[in-house]
Design a protein around this motif. Structure first.
Motif, PDB file in Angstrom:
ATOM      1  N   HIS A  23       0.842  -1.193   0.000  1.00 55.91           N
ATOM      2  CA  HIS A  23       0.000   0.000   0.000  1.00 55.91           C
ATOM      3  C   HIS A  23       0.877   1.242   0.000  1.00 55.91           C
ATOM      4  N   SER A  24       0.452   2.278  -0.698  1.00 53.15           N
ATOM      5  CA  SER A  24       1.247   3.507  -0.763  1.00 53.15           C
ATOM      6  C   SER A  24       1.460   4.119   0.620  1.00 53.15           C
ATOM      7  N   ASP A  25       0.521   3.894   1.551  1.00 54.39           N
ATOM      8  CA  ASP A  25       0.701   4.426   2.906  1.00 54.39           C
ATOM      9  C   ASP A  25       1.959   3.867   3.563  1.00 54.39           C
ATOM     10  N   PHE A  26       2.341   2.647   3.223  1.00 54.73           N
ATOM     11  CA  PHE A  26       3.559   2.066   3.781  1.00 54.73           C
ATOM     12  C   PHE A  26       4.764   2.926   3.423  1.00 54.73           C
ATOM     13  N   PHE A  27       4.852   3.334   2.161  1.00 53.08           N
ATOM     14  CA  PHE A  27       5.989   4.134   1.725  1.00 53.08           C
ATOM     15  C   PHE A  27       5.930   5.544   2.313  1.00 53.08           C
ATOM     16  N   ILE A  28       4.735   6.109   2.378  1.00 51.08           N
ATOM     17  CA  ILE A  28       4.586   7.451   2.954  1.00 51.08           C
ATOM     18  C   ILE A  28       5.020   7.453   4.416  1.00 51.08           C
ATOM     19  N   GLU A  29       4.569   6.456   5.169  1.00 50.53           N
ATOM     20  CA  GLU A  29       4.860   6.401   6.595  1.00 50.53           C
ATOM     21  C   GLU A  29       6.335   6.115   6.870  1.00 50.53           C
ATOM     22  N   ASN A  30       6.976   5.332   5.998  1.00 50.24           N
ATOM     23  CA  ASN A  30       8.347   4.897   6.264  1.00 50.24           C
ATOM     24  C   ASN A  30       9.412   5.780   5.638  1.00 50.24           C
ATOM     25  N   TYR A  31       9.047   6.571   4.624  1.00 54.82           N
ATOM     26  CA  TYR A  31      10.090   7.290   3.892  1.00 54.82           C
ATOM     27  C   TYR A  31       9.907   8.802   3.833  1.00 54.82           C
ATOM     28  N   THR A  32       8.815   9.332   4.369  1.00 54.03           N
ATOM     29  CA  THR A  32       8.639  10.786   4.339  1.00 54.03           C
ATOM     30  C   THR A  32       9.803  11.491   5.023  1.00 54.03           C
ATOM     31  N   GLY A  33      10.290  10.932   6.125  1.00 55.21           N
ATOM     32  CA  GLY A  33      11.391  11.554   6.850  1.00 55.21           C
ATOM     33  C   GLY A  33      12.727  11.480   6.134  1.00 55.21           C
ATOM     34  N   ALA A  85       4.929  15.010  -3.570  1.00 54.97           N
ATOM     35  CA  ALA A  85       3.685  15.688  -3.940  1.00 54.97           C
ATOM     36  C   ALA A  85       2.487  14.756  -4.055  1.00 54.97           C
ATOM     37  N   SER A  86       2.699  13.430  -4.155  1.00 53.15           N
ATOM     38  CA  SER A  86       1.570  12.517  -4.296  1.00 53.15           C
ATOM     39  C   SER A  86       1.958  11.126  -3.831  1.00 53.15           C
ATOM     40  N   PRO A  87       0.977  10.301  -3.444  1.00 57.70           N
ATOM     41  CA  PRO A  87       1.286   8.906  -3.092  1.00 57.70           C
ATOM     42  C   PRO A  87       1.946   8.155  -4.238  1.00 57.70           C
ATOM     43  N   GLN A  88       1.553   8.465  -5.481  1.00 62.28           N
ATOM     44  CA  GLN A  88       2.138   7.789  -6.628  1.00 62.28           C
ATOM     45  C   GLN A  88       3.649   7.972  -6.660  1.00 62.28           C
ATOM     46  N   LEU A  89       4.134   9.143  -6.298  1.00 64.64           N
ATOM     47  CA  LEU A  89       5.572   9.411  -6.335  1.00 64.64           C
ATOM     48  C   LEU A  89       6.319   8.576  -5.295  1.00 64.64           C
ATOM     49  N   TYR A  90       5.706   8.356  -4.133  1.00 62.38           N
ATOM     50  CA  TYR A  90       6.340   7.480  -3.147  1.00 62.38           C
ATOM     51  C   TYR A  90       6.498   6.076  -3.708  1.00 62.38           C
ATOM     52  N   ASP A 118       6.673   5.328  -6.958  1.00 58.49           N
ATOM     53  CA  ASP A 118       7.642   5.415  -8.052  1.00 58.49           C
ATOM     54  C   ASP A 118       9.083   5.316  -7.549  1.00 58.49           C
ATOM     55  N   TYR A 119       9.356   5.910  -6.394  1.00 56.25           N
ATOM     56  CA  TYR A 119      10.731   5.992  -5.915  1.00 56.25           C
ATOM     57  C   TYR A 119      11.102   4.947  -4.867  1.00 56.25           C
ATOM     58  N   PHE A 120      10.122   4.370  -4.158  1.00 51.03           N
ATOM     59  CA  PHE A 120      10.460   3.486  -3.045  1.00 51.03           C
ATOM     60  C   PHE A 120       9.929   2.064  -3.186  1.00 51.03           C
ATOM     61  N   ASP A 121       9.020   1.810  -4.099  1.00 48.36           N
ATOM     62  CA  ASP A 121       8.535   0.454  -4.327  1.00 48.36           C
ATOM     63  C   ASP A 121       9.680  -0.425  -4.827  1.00 48.36           C
ATOM     64  N   SER A 122       9.754  -1.662  -4.352  1.00 46.66           N
ATOM     65  CA  SER A 122      10.894  -2.539  -4.652  1.00 46.66           C
ATOM     66  C   SER A 122      11.054  -2.805  -6.142  1.00 46.66           C
ATOM     67  N   PHE A 123       9.961  -3.036  -6.846  1.00 46.23           N
ATOM     68  CA  PHE A 123      10.051  -3.261  -8.287  1.00 46.23           C
ATOM     69  C   PHE A 123      10.629  -2.027  -8.973  1.00 46.23           C
ATOM     70  N   ASN A 124      10.143  -0.858  -8.628  1.00 44.61           N
ATOM     71  CA  ASN A 124      10.641   0.368  -9.244  1.00 44.61           C
ATOM     72  C   ASN A 124      12.098   0.636  -8.874  1.00 44.61           C
ATOM     73  N   ASP A 129      20.355  -8.336  -6.041  1.00 44.33           N
ATOM     74  CA  ASP A 129      19.161  -7.737  -5.444  1.00 44.33           C
ATOM     75  C   ASP A 129      19.340  -6.229  -5.310  1.00 44.33           C
ATOM     76  N   PHE A 130      18.439  -5.476  -5.958  1.00 45.47           N
ATOM     77  CA  PHE A 130      18.420  -4.013  -5.845  1.00 45.47           C
ATOM     78  C   PHE A 130      17.060  -3.524  -5.344  1.00 45.47           C
ATOM     79  N   SER A 131      16.358  -4.357  -4.592  1.00 48.39           N
ATOM     80  CA  SER A 131      15.004  -3.990  -4.183  1.00 48.39           C
ATOM     81  C   SER A 131      14.976  -2.880  -3.142  1.00 48.39           C
ATOM     82  N   ARG A 132      16.139  -2.553  -2.555  1.00 49.93           N
ATOM     83  CA  ARG A 132      16.228  -1.427  -1.611  1.00 49.93           C
ATOM     84  C   ARG A 132      17.061  -0.286  -2.198  1.00 49.93           C
TER      85      ARG A 132
END
Length: 313
Positions: free
Chosen positions: A75-85, A92-97, A99-105, A216-219
């Motif tokens: 869920h996008s909330d996972f990335f928002i909660e873990n990476y906003t800091g 600017a949007s959940p989609q951007l989180y 785009d930049y933090f999802d393991s596949f991306n 592995d580059f998932s992080r």
């Protein structure tokens, strides 16, 4: 910022390189990003939280076997909660989180950079991405869980992922045998080269190497990446993350030195020095990479970062 009622953007049709933000991307493995897949057996670790990795044959061709890494949804909330800091400003949007933090991306961007730089030799090679059909998704879920109805939502799909297929990356299949001394000695110069290309791997422990090569580059964070910007409040934290990256590789070297005593593994002296007390002399910082170097529209890319990427007050 909230993602209530938010739906992730649809994937491009026909398929295009992903992710759809400025920066490096990974192209589809086939023109349609679909393929006939014969699942041979599971290759990953039981505690993998990002993916399922299987040995496969694709389209029944004679090219041999591949490793197929299939990614779970988050869920996008996972990335928002873990990476906003970890970003200079909220994105600017959940989609951007995503785009930049999802393991596949993250993997698409790292492998895309290696391809841009003609340095695919620095890691186990990725050959492109595929999108699973519903039947293929169901087959893997059944094989792993034995549950024909998938009552536990094996792939982690949420309402915001409606109509999105499971994404997978096709990689070269490599042996899981112990590496040779030459392969081990190459890990440190390879990591330095990866860093110099603007890629922070994020996880360099021994389980992410096969045959002395990263698999592995998932992080991974690949410049331009909002978490790699050394702002006044974040410079020390970034330095700590980079030092941890080197220390994990150092631990890997010592583990291999003990396990492969007959191979005469030598831990690089400069790696030891950087990890001990001289990290401030390390020059291959990913944040220093000129990320506009391979952009086809550098002015547009720069404008996106300056005007659209971050949430403004």
């Amino acid at each position: 910022m909230t993602s209530s009622g938010f739906h992730l953007g649809p994937l491009p049709d026909p398929p295009l390189p992903l992710p759809r933000v400025f920066g490096p991307k990974l192209a589809p493995f086939t023109p349609t990003a679909r393929a006939e897949i014969e699942f041979i057996h599971f290759l990953g670790r039981e505690n993998d939280v990002d993916s399922q990795v299987w040995k496969v044959k694709i389209n029944g061709n004679g090219a041999g076997f591949f490793a197929l890494k299939m990614f779970y949804f988050r869920h996008s909330d996972f990335f928002i909660e873990n990476y906003t800091g970890e970003t200079p400003l909220p994105l600017a949007s959940p989609q951007l989180y995503v785009d930049y933090f999802d393991s596949f991306n993250c993997e698409c961007r790292a492998y895309g950079r290696l391809k841009e730089a003609n340095r695919e030799d620095l890691a186990v090679k990725a050959l492109g991405y595929l999108l699973l059909t519903p039947q293929q998704e169901a087959y893997v879920a059944l094989k792993v869980t034995g549950d024909e109805l998938d009552r536990n939502n094996f792939w982690g799909r949420d309402e915001q992922h409606r109509n999105l297929p499971v994404r997978a990356i096709v990689k070269e299949l490599v042996s899981d045998e112990w590496p040779t001394a030459n392969q081990v000695q190459g890990m440190w110069p390879d990591l330095q080269a990866i860093h110099s290309l603007g890629i922070f791997v994020g996880d360099t422990h021994g389980g992410n190497y096969l045959g002395g090569k990263l698999v592995d580059f998932s992080r991974a964070w690949t410049m331009y990446h909002p978490a790699l910007i050394p702002t006044q409040n974040r410079s020390r934290e970034l330095q700590g993350l980079m030092l941890e990256e080197l220390q994990k590789l150092q631990d890997n070297y010592y583990d291999l030195k003990n396990s492969l005593a007959s191979e005469r593994i030598e831990v690089p002296q400069d790696l030891d020095a950087f990890c001990a007390e001289h990290f401030d002399e390390y020059e291959n910082l990913p944040s220093a990479f000129n990320w506009l170097k391979w952009e086809k529209e550098p002015d547009s890319a720069r404008a996106f970062v300056e005007r659209s990427l971050y949430e403004r007050a």
